[in-house]
Write an enzyme that holds these catalytic residues in place. Structure first.
Site, PDB file in Angstrom:
ATOM      1  CG  ASP A   1      39.124  39.874  38.944  1.00  9.23           C
ATOM      2  OD1 ASP A   1      40.227  39.682  38.432  1.00  9.23           O
ATOM      3  OD2 ASP A   1      38.036  38.983  38.949  1.00  9.23           O
TER       4      ASP A   1
ATOM      5  CB  THR B   1      39.906  34.918  35.286  1.00  3.73           C
ATOM      6  OG1 THR B   1      40.652  33.855  34.482  1.00  3.73           O
ATOM      7  CG2 THR B   1      38.879  34.314  36.288  1.00  3.73           C
TER       8      THR B   1
ATOM      9  CG  ASP C   1      42.954  39.153  34.291  1.00  4.07           C
ATOM     10  OD1 ASP C   1      43.725  38.452  33.754  1.00  4.07           O
ATOM     11  OD2 ASP C   1      42.611  38.902  35.713  1.00  4.07           O
TER      12      ASP C   1
END
Length: 798
Positions: free
Chosen positions: A541, A313, A311
């Site tokens: 996250d 971010t 991912d």
């Protein structure tokens, strides 16, 4: 009317209790009643379970029976192998307890801590301290710890796919049930705990809300296969040894010693132990780097990964954002007030809203009578304000039609690596209609300092990195280009990807950067890559990464991420350092490579022990004079110490950076089986050449010594092969083991203790000559066979 007033009063009282939560006295009463959430937060064996599993093993049981037999003969020194029962158990217990302490300490740090209302105040609590009827606050990304009933909602949406398999989120209303194991994808609210501990839904299903299938471990599966084959080989060889030794002319004590000496080395007593130690030490080492390993084989799994889906971010960029500029298309003042009001409507804002809240004026006290929280599927959030209409904030390419100049401007900013959101007026929110652009909100995101080095590492190791993000494809591509990621120049918008699994897999193998990916798409993309035989690691996250983390071969979550993402991941990077992943890969390679070396040593011993037992036993079975077994139990014990046990312990913990390759069982057997055959044949030849047939105890001891010299010489050579390529410490290890073995034959004390007699020079020269011939055959197996039969015959660590 009186009844109506009384009911209203009761409702008000219940609502007040919900706001206040339980009192200290009420909590104490429920604890006294045992109505506590006593399910462990993670699967962890107790200290007693660790002791029991290391002491009461099948191998220890076999050795204990053999030790009793030897002790009954009165030859206590031949029972030295019984020390292995204590050594194996103690070493295994100590290392596993150290690993348990490390894991438990890190698990406490990583543990989801729900926000609970008590005595009118809200505080984060350990999940184990929740009691029945507690009022729990929840927001986006939170995992539902216990079952309950919804009290209040703010557009609360819950994903129950980990329990039901249904991917669509469920909109919750007051009074609806909440199931432990689900997680919040949008909105916020409160619920009352109704079933806690082992009564909770997820606990009844699997003892853990987010528990799923164990990581597939080729190492574990391979060792299980090897042990199964060894068991089948030991049965006929052991039976023949027992028959041969007990049916000869030897005294019963001598026959029993020969029988035990034949059986003991057949058992690969240290293989499972060394594997457990290697994994446990890996857990401890990674724990020092703030890396929590929820499943031990995950260390091995990440070492085999060939695709990392990251991912953007929170993984490649830092999770915190900064409001850079607001580019209004109309009334700048009104846009600023609307932006601040939207940020204030979310009690659990995401990083984008947090940055906006920090960079805008105080809340203008606009009253929101309708709120649509942000979700990864929608890509926008919004609210209707009583006197100011409906406002939305989200992705420009989702809220605006293609061809709009405002969208083109946003895409231009995104090309520079900036995160761009659109603030707009809407005619209606549900369903969303007629969005009029009011301003572009530009957020800056900082690339992690460790991202470049980590991407470079994976590139050098031929591990493909795929960036899969919910952000604008151009913005994601700009970040990927700054990291010089191959293929970053052509980012793909996930909305244009094919739905067919095979077509998607083809695109996934060719492309590198993907934007506007929904949570369901992330899951599908991981599955598509796995369908092509790739071993996939997924890092993330956020709550939008949960499904993909669960379905990947290895799920890696950031410690600062949502509780839901941490709960399903096998590896949690508590310090949020993407650069820790290469360390996990290195640990996995160390475990795999070193266990391959160790397994080769133990299996070589098993092969030559089984074959030697057959060679000694078959002549007596077909009518020839029965041969006594050439070795005493003390002989095989010291051979195991100096050629396998001590070296294996050192090798299992040594650095090893070799790439993990499939085919663990095949590579181990391709060296251990030929080596075992050669050693067995050489030992039997030496023994037969000098065996006197008659001549008393002295002649028998001299023949046994000759066979033992042959055995130890060739076993040390196999150790030298397995240790290649050499380093100073490996050369030192082999030198020390060789010197110790030589002293055993030279010094008077070990000669007396171990019943050795190398005084017959002719016998010793015979042992060295046969050993030399056997060593030549071993080198042929190592060097020539792969060139003749092909690379698949290459031994380990070539």
């Amino acid at each position: 009317m009186a009844e109506y007033v009384e009911a209203a009063t009761d409702d008000e009282r219940i609502a007040a209790d919900d706001q206040r939560g339980l009192s200290t006295a009420e909590v104490a009463a429920r604890v006294e009643q045992g109505r506590v959430n006593d399910v462990p937060a993670r699967a962890s064996r107790s200290a007693w379970e660790i002791v029991r599993s290391n002491v009461f093993t099948r191998i220890n049981a076999i050795f204990a029976v053999l030790a009793v037999i030897i002790f009954s003969t009165g030859y206590l020194l031949d029972g030295l192998f019984a020390v292995l029962i204590v050594a194996n158990s103690v070493v295994g217990i100590v290392q596993e307890l150290r690993a348990k302490r490390t894991l438990d300490r890190l698990a406490i740090v990583s543990q989801a801590r729900p926000r609970v209302r008590r005595d009118g105040r809200t505080a984060e609590l350990d999940p184990a301290k929740i009691v029945a009827d507690d009022v729990i606050e929840i927001g986006q990304g939170d995992q539902i710890i216990v079952d309950g009933q919804v009290l209040t909602v703010g557009s609360l949406e819950v994903d129950e796919s980990l329990l039901t398999g249904e991917s669509d989120s469920v909109l919750k209303h007051p009074g609806d049930p909440m199931l432990s194991g689900s997680f919040v994808v949008a909105g916020a609210g409160t619920y009352r705990a109704t079933r806690v501990g082992r009564e909770a839904y997820a606990a009844r299903l699997a003892q853990e809300a987010s528990r799923f299938t164990l990581v597939n471990s080729e190492l574990r599966n391979g060792i299980n296969t090897i042990l199964k084959v060894i068991t089948y080989l030991m049965v006929p060889a052991g039976a023949l040894s027992i028959y041969n030794q007990l049916s000869g002319d030897q005294p019963l004590p001598d026959a029993l010693r020969g029988m035990v000496a034949a059986l003991v080395p057949m058992v690969p007593e240290g293989l499972i132990l060394m594997t457990s130690i290697a994994f446990a030490v890996g857990v401890i080492r990674l724990g020092r780097r703030q890396c929590l390993v929820n499943e031990l084989p995950a260390i091995e799994g990440l070492a085999r990964v060939d695709v990392v889906c990251a991912d953007k971010t929170g993984t490649l960029t830092e999770n915190t954002l900064r409001l850079s500029t607001i580019r209004p298309f109309g009334d700048a003042a009104e846009s600023g007030l609307a932006l601040a009001a939207l940020a204030a409507t979310d009690p659990r804002p995401n990083p984008s809203l947090q940055a906006i809240a920090r960079g805008t004026p105080e809340n203008p006290a606009w009253h929101a009578d309708q709120v649509v929280p942000f979700s990864s599927a929608r890509k926008w959030s919004g609210a209707h304000f009583a006197e100011h209409g409906s406002w939305v904030l989200g992705a420009p390419d989702v809220l605006l039609a293609e061809g709009r100049p405002e969208r083109a401007e946003a895409e231009g900013l995104a090309d520079a690596g900036l995160r761009v959101l659109l603030l707009g007026r809407a005619r209606a929110l549900e369903p969303l209609r007629a969005v009029a652009p009011a301003a572009l909100i530009v957020l800056e995101q900082r690339i992690r300092d460790d991202a470049q080095s980590t991407v470079d590492y994976f590139g050098s190791e031929q591990v493909a990195v795929k960036v899969i993000s919910g952000d604008n494809a151009a913005s994601v591509g700009a970040v990927a280009r700054s990291l010089t990621l191959p293929g970053a120049g052509t980012p793909l918008d996930a909305r244009t990807l094919p739905e067919d699994r095979e077509e998607l897999a083809t695109v996934m193998e060719k492309a590198t950067v993907f934007g506007r990916v929904t949570p369901d798409q992330k899951r599908t993309m991981v599955a598509a890559l796995r369908s092509r035989g790739h071993t996939v690691a997924m890092t993330g996250d956020g709550v939008n990464d949960v499904l993909a983390l669960k379905d990947a071969d290895i799920g890696v979550a950031m410690g600062s991420g949502s509780p839901a993402s941490r709960s399903v991941a096998q590896i949690v990077l508590l310090d949020n350092a993407f650069a820790t992943l290469p360390q996990v890969v290195a640990e996995g390679r160390r475990v795999i490579g070193n266990i391959e070396r160790v397994a080769t040593l133990f299996l070589t011993k098993t092969v030559y022990s089984v074959l030697l037992a057959l060679m000694v036993g078959v002549p007596g079975l077909i009518g020839f004079d029965a041969l006594p077994y050439p070795f005493l139990p003390r002989h095989v014990t010291i051979t195991g110490w100096f050629t396998i046990g001590l070296p294996a312990f050192v090798l299992s913990l040594a650095p090893n950076a070799e790439r993990a390759r499939p085919g663990f069982v095949g590579r181990v057997l391709r060296l251990s089986v030929p080596a075992g055959i050669v050693i067995a044949a050489a030992c039997f030849t030496s023994y037969v050449l000098v065996y006197p047939g008659t001549g008393g105890q002295t002649a028998q001891v001299q023949a046994s010594t000759t066979a033992l010299i042959t055995l130890i010489s060739m076993a040390l050579w196999v150790l030298g092969i397995v240790a290649r390529p050499y380093t100073w410490w490996k050369a030192g290890l082999i030198t020390v083991m060789t010197a110790t073995s030589v002293l055993m034959f030279v010094l008077p004390l070990p000669q007396r203790l171990f019943l050795l007699d190398p005084s017959q020079v002719g016998h010793t020269l015979t042992a060295f000559a046969v050993s030399a011939a056997g060593i030549v055959l071993l080198e042929i197996v190592w060097w020539v066979a792969p060139r003749v039969l092909g690379p698949r015959w290459a031994g380990p660590h070539r």
